[in-house]
Structures are given as C-alpha cells and as structure tokens.
Design an enzyme around this catalytic site. Structure first.
Site, mmCIF file in Angstrom:
data_model
loop_
_atom_site.group_PDB
_atom_site.id
_atom_site.type_symbol
_atom_site.label_atom_id
_atom_site.label_comp_id
_atom_site.label_asym_id
_atom_site.label_seq_id
_atom_site.Cartn_x
_atom_site.Cartn_y
_atom_site.Cartn_z
ATOM 1 N N ASP A 172 55.584 -47.259 -6.666
ATOM 2 C CA ASP A 172 56.586 -47.973 -5.440
ATOM 3 C C ASP A 172 55.972 -48.898 -4.729
ATOM 4 O O ASP A 172 56.441 -49.858 -4.298
ATOM 5 C CB ASP A 172 57.318 -46.842 -5.001
ATOM 6 C CG ASP A 172 58.154 -46.306 -5.955
ATOM 7 O OD1 ASP A 172 58.749 -46.706 -6.860
ATOM 8 O OD2 ASP A 172 58.049 -44.867 -5.990
ATOM 9 N N HIS A 199 61.291 -40.554 -5.796
ATOM 10 C CA HIS A 199 60.889 -41.643 -6.590
ATOM 11 C C HIS A 199 62.173 -41.941 -7.696
ATOM 12 O O HIS A 199 62.338 -41.665 -8.676
ATOM 13 C CB HIS A 199 59.658 -41.489 -7.358
ATOM 14 C CG HIS A 199 59.524 -42.514 -8.554
ATOM 15 N ND1 HIS A 199 59.035 -43.742 -8.379
ATOM 16 C CD2 HIS A 199 59.445 -42.323 -9.969
ATOM 17 C CE1 HIS A 199 58.957 -44.499 -9.625
ATOM 18 N NE2 HIS A 199 59.226 -43.611 -10.445
HETATM 19 N N1 LIG Z 1 56.315 -41.688 -11.452
HETATM 20 C C1 LIG Z 1 56.059 -42.975 -11.890
HETATM 21 O O1 LIG Z 1 56.250 -43.923 -11.026
HETATM 22 C C2 LIG Z 1 56.624 -43.295 -13.599
HETATM 23 C C3 LIG Z 1 56.346 -44.433 -13.989
HETATM 24 C C4 LIG Z 1 56.875 -44.838 -15.032
HETATM 25 C C5 LIG Z 1 56.923 -43.922 -16.143
HETATM 26 N N2 LIG Z 1 57.116 -42.610 -15.471
HETATM 27 C C6 LIG Z 1 57.383 -41.401 -16.700
HETATM 28 O O2 LIG Z 1 56.145 -40.927 -17.216
HETATM 29 C C7 LIG Z 1 56.581 -40.380 -18.314
HETATM 30 C C8 LIG Z 1 56.008 -40.920 -19.708
HETATM 31 O O3 LIG Z 1 56.411 -42.368 -20.000
HETATM 32 P P1 LIG Z 1 55.604 -42.908 -21.131
HETATM 33 O O4 LIG Z 1 56.215 -44.228 -21.121
HETATM 34 O O5 LIG Z 1 54.075 -42.703 -21.127
HETATM 35 O O6 LIG Z 1 56.156 -42.097 -22.397
HETATM 36 P P2 LIG Z 1 55.807 -42.168 -23.752
HETATM 37 O O7 LIG Z 1 56.758 -41.545 -24.793
HETATM 38 O O8 LIG Z 1 55.127 -43.178 -24.241
HETATM 39 O O9 LIG Z 1 54.515 -40.919 -23.749
HETATM 40 C C9 LIG Z 1 54.692 -39.596 -23.496
HETATM 41 C C10 LIG Z 1 53.632 -38.957 -24.258
HETATM 42 O O10 LIG Z 1 53.994 -37.557 -23.717
HETATM 43 C C11 LIG Z 1 53.444 -36.593 -24.933
HETATM 44 N N3 LIG Z 1 54.095 -35.521 -24.744
HETATM 45 C C12 LIG Z 1 55.321 -35.109 -25.367
HETATM 46 N N4 LIG Z 1 55.208 -33.732 -24.831
HETATM 47 C C13 LIG Z 1 54.336 -33.252 -24.447
HETATM 48 C C14 LIG Z 1 53.529 -32.023 -24.078
HETATM 49 N N5 LIG Z 1 54.351 -30.817 -24.071
HETATM 50 N N6 LIG Z 1 52.331 -31.927 -23.807
HETATM 51 C C15 LIG Z 1 51.540 -33.105 -23.676
HETATM 52 N N7 LIG Z 1 52.058 -34.142 -23.910
HETATM 53 C C16 LIG Z 1 53.214 -34.423 -24.387
HETATM 54 C C17 LIG Z 1 54.126 -37.480 -26.083
HETATM 55 O O11 LIG Z 1 53.580 -37.208 -27.318
HETATM 56 C C18 LIG Z 1 53.654 -39.098 -25.571
HETATM 57 O O12 LIG Z 1 52.366 -39.264 -26.200
HETATM 58 C C19 LIG Z 1 58.310 -40.513 -18.426
HETATM 59 O O13 LIG Z 1 58.862 -39.181 -18.013
HETATM 60 C C20 LIG Z 1 58.217 -41.571 -17.643
HETATM 61 O O14 LIG Z 1 59.826 -41.589 -17.148
HETATM 62 C C21 LIG Z 1 56.930 -42.285 -14.319
HETATM 63 O O1 LIG Z 2 61.892 -46.231 -14.080
HETATM 64 C C1 LIG Z 2 61.433 -45.410 -15.052
HETATM 65 O O2 LIG Z 2 62.258 -44.562 -15.599
HETATM 66 C C2 LIG Z 2 60.146 -45.391 -15.021
HETATM 67 C C3 LIG Z 2 59.519 -45.048 -13.611
HETATM 68 O O3 LIG Z 2 59.962 -44.161 -12.632
HETATM 69 C C4 LIG Z 2 59.665 -46.549 -12.764
HETATM 70 O O4 LIG Z 2 59.798 -46.518 -11.743
HETATM 71 O O5 LIG Z 2 59.148 -47.268 -13.633
#
Ligand SMILES: NC(=O)c1ccc[n+]([C@@H]2O[C@H](COP(=O)([O-])OP(=O)(O)OC[C@H]3O[C@@H](n4cnc5c(N)ncnc54)[C@H](O)[C@@H]3O)[C@@H](O)[C@H]2O)c1
Ligand SMILES: O=C(O)C[C@H](O)C(=O)O
Length: 335
Positions: A172, A199
């Site tokens: 953010d 967030h």
């Molecule tokens: N905090 C933030 O600002 C922010 C920003 C972007 C994304 N996110 C979040 O991050 C998360 C991941 O996003 P992504 O795009 O990398 O998703 P993705 O699906 O590409 O990757 C997720 C990974 O988690 C793994 N996984 C699933 N269950 C698991 C477990 N029990 N133990 C270990 N690994 C496991 C999957 O195999 C996969 O490799 C989502 O929840 C997304 O919303 C948060």
């Molecule tokens: O927007 C989402 O779901 C992923 C993450 O929290 C973001 O802010 O990009």
C-alpha cells in the site's frame, strides 16, 4: 532495488553482545506461487539471507534447484508437502507467508477467508512449534483477519509475542509513493507517504497530508487518489482478468518488508516499516502504523501522528470494518 531499502545504520546490542549478526535463515511459505517465486528470487539476492528455506505443497524442488544456481551466498533448500513443513521452518529468523489463493475479478479479499484461514492457522501452528522466536510476516489475504488468526494460534501454543507477528501492508505504501510521484512529476524514490489502517478497501488510509515532500491536491483529486490507493489491488485483479492478483509488485514489497525485518534483527538503528500488528493506537485491536524495528521485532509503534480532517473521516470509516474482520479471524481460531 535495495537503494530504497537501505538506510543509515548504527549497531545496538543483542543479548548483551555488540557483534553484528549478518546471517539469517528466512523461510518462505507458499514459495512456488505467483508471489512466492519472485519474492524468493529477491531474497536470494539479499546478502543478509544466508539460508533460504522454500516451503510449498507443490513444485518446491524445481524452484529451489533453479534459485540455487544464482551466484549469491544464500543456501537454498526446497521443502515440499506438509510432511516437510516443520523442517522448513525450523529455527527460522524470519518467516514470510504468501501461501494461499488469490482473488479473481468480482471477489473481495474476504471471499478468500474460507480457504486461506486454515492455511495460515496450520503454518502458524508449525511456526509455534519449531521457530517460536521467528518474526512472521503474513501476506496471505484477507490480511485483516489472517493476522489475528496467526496471533490466536500462537497464543494457544503459549508462544505469542505481539512484537513478532506482522501483516504485510508495504504494498500500500509502495503504491501510494508511486501514484503521488506520478501525480506530481517526482521521482518515486524521493516520495514517502504513510499508509495506515488495514489492507482492504476502506481500511487502507493513505496520509497524503503527511507526504514527504509535502504535496497538496484539490479536494476532488485528493479523493480520487485516495480511492485509487484503496482500490489498487482490484485494479490489478481486473487487469489480470482471472489470472490472479498482484504478484510482482507484492514480491517487491515483500522483499522490502523482509529486508527491513532483517536490518532490525541485525541491529541497524532507525529501521522504520509499517505493518498491521497488535495495536493500541485506535479502537481496533490490530492496526497498521509505522513501526521502529529492532532485534526483537517491534521496538516502538510510532503511532498515528496528526491526521487531517479528511483522514479522520477515513479512520472513522475504517474502524468498524477492521473490527468485523478481526472478529472473524479470532472466532475462526477459537473454533
Ligand atoms: N498483503 C498483500 O499486500 C498482498 C498482495 C498480493 C497478494 N496477496 C495475497 O497473497 C496470497 C498469495 O497470492 P499468489 O498470487 O502468490 O497466489 P498463488 O496461487 O500464485 O500462490 C499461492 C501459493 O501458495 C501455495 N499453497 C497453497 N496452500 C498452501 C499451504 N497449505 N502451505 C504452503 N503453500 C500453500 C500454492 O501451492 C501456491 O504455490 C493470496 O492470498 C493473495 O490474496 C496479498
Ligand atoms: O488485491 C488483492 O486481492 C491482492 C492484494 O491484497 C493487493 O492489494 O494487491
């Protein structure tokens, strides 16, 4: 990329010693995913990371083999599947968790709760068992709820230290810096905008009145910029059209966050990074504000600071949503 991340240093004591620690084990849980892979790459090129432990339920041998060929000091190990989780996290100094499903268009972050709550619970349980002193950074959405889940699980295990559990909100700030710099024709590296709250949507509160350098916008532009920062995740989800949410910018932000934790652990002074943590600065039990980081995680919560009238209104709108999200997490963990 680390130029923004590296700030002035001064050594302070850890365990009554003045020696600096420069070698840390960092574990990434969810290392094979859209965030996990580029985040692991950025950690592999961080000289403070001497052991990089990659955990996922799929593909970690391949990701680890690939990263292990990079000519940096960090030793990479891949751990695949739940039977290897404890070994992956054992004695980690820092654990970063991007494990879990991302949004598709039309979904809110809360729609991820049912799947991701259990994933974070199980990872926190494992951390409590084998890495009770680790600093844990949770990226998995909905962050407003997954952080309370992890904290409750650690409490149940008798291993909870509120100074060591963080919801990663750095993206953010990264976005706010970028959008304001674009709006004013500035270099983003010279811009710093505090973003507080949580967030998701209205819980994301950019404090543009406290921008460095000082900037001002007409009211309509200020509102539009605030909304853009609050909805920036959705902007990416829409653009990716079903192929997930922000991964590359999140990997950058996650690496920035992890680097700040490591610099604090190492004993650098003046390491400041925001995160969503247990907090008493508002009525919300968890809240993101800038934090002074040190050898034991949070050294000092730097609090809210002064808000403009508009930002006060944003804060008022955020609190009920945060309370609802926190309650959902706590209730889940207590079930
Ligand atoms: N905090 C933030 O600002 C922010 C920003 C972007 C994304 N996110 C979040 O991050 C998360 C991941 O996003 P992504 O795009 O990398 O998703 P993705 O699906 O590409 O990757 C997720 C990974 O988690 C793994 N996984 C699933 N269950 C698991 C477990 N029990 N133990 C270990 N690994 C496991 C999957 O195999 C996969 O490799 C989502 O929840 C997304 O919303 C948060
Ligand atoms: O927007 C989402 O779901 C992923 C993450 O929290 C973001 O802010 O990009």
């Amino acid at each position: 990329m680390f130029s923004r991340l590296v700030r002035p240093t001064l050594v302070s004591a850890r365990n009554f010693s003045t020696s600096k620690q420069n070698n840390f084990k960092v574990a990434v849980a969810g290392a094979s995913g859209g965030i996990g892979q580029p985040l692991s790459l950025l950690l592999k090129v961080n000289p403070l990371v001497t052991e990089l432990s990659l955990y996922d339920i799929v593909h970690t041998p391949g990701v680890a083999a690939d990263l292990s060929h990079i000519e940096t000091v960090g030793k990479v190990k891949g751990y695949n599947g739940p039977e290897n989780l404890l070994e992956a996290l054992r004695n980690a100094d820092v654990i970063i968790i991007p494990a879990g499903v991302p949004r598709k268009p039309g979904m809110t972050r809360d729609d991820l709760f049912n799947t991701n709550a259990g994933i974070v619970r199980d990872l926190a349980k494992a951390a409590a068992e084998v890495a009770p002193k680790a600093l844990i950074g949770i990226i998995t959405n909905p962050v407003n709820s997954t952080v309370p889940i992890a904290c409750e699980v650690l409490k149940q295990a008798g291993k909870f230290d509120p100074k060591r559990v963080f919801g990663v909100t750095s993206l953010d700030i990264v976005r706010a810096n970028t959008f304001i710099a674009e709006g004013k024709g500035l270099n983003p590296k010279d811009v710093s905008i505090p973003v507080i709250g949580g967030h998701s949507g209205v819980t994301i509160i950019p404090l543009i009145s406290r921008a460095t350098p000082s900037v001002s916008f007409p009211e309509d532009q200020l509102k539009a910029l605030t909304t853009r920062i609050q909805e920036a995740g959705t902007e990416v989800v829409k653009a990716k059209a079903g192929a997930g949410s922000a991964t590359l910018s999140m990997a950058y932000a996650g690496a920035r966050f992890a680097n700040s934790l490591l610099r604090g652990l190492k004993g650098e002074s003046n390491v400041i990074e925001p995160a969503y943590v247990v907090s008493d600065v508002t009525e919300s039990e968890y809240f993101s504000t800038p934090l002074l980081l040190g050898k034991n995680g949070i050294e000092k919560n730097l609090g809210l600071g002064k808000l403009s009238d508009y930002e006060q209104q944003l804060l008022k709108a955020a609190i009920p949503e945060l309370k609802k999200n926190i309650k959902a997490g706590v209730d889940f963990a207590k079930k």
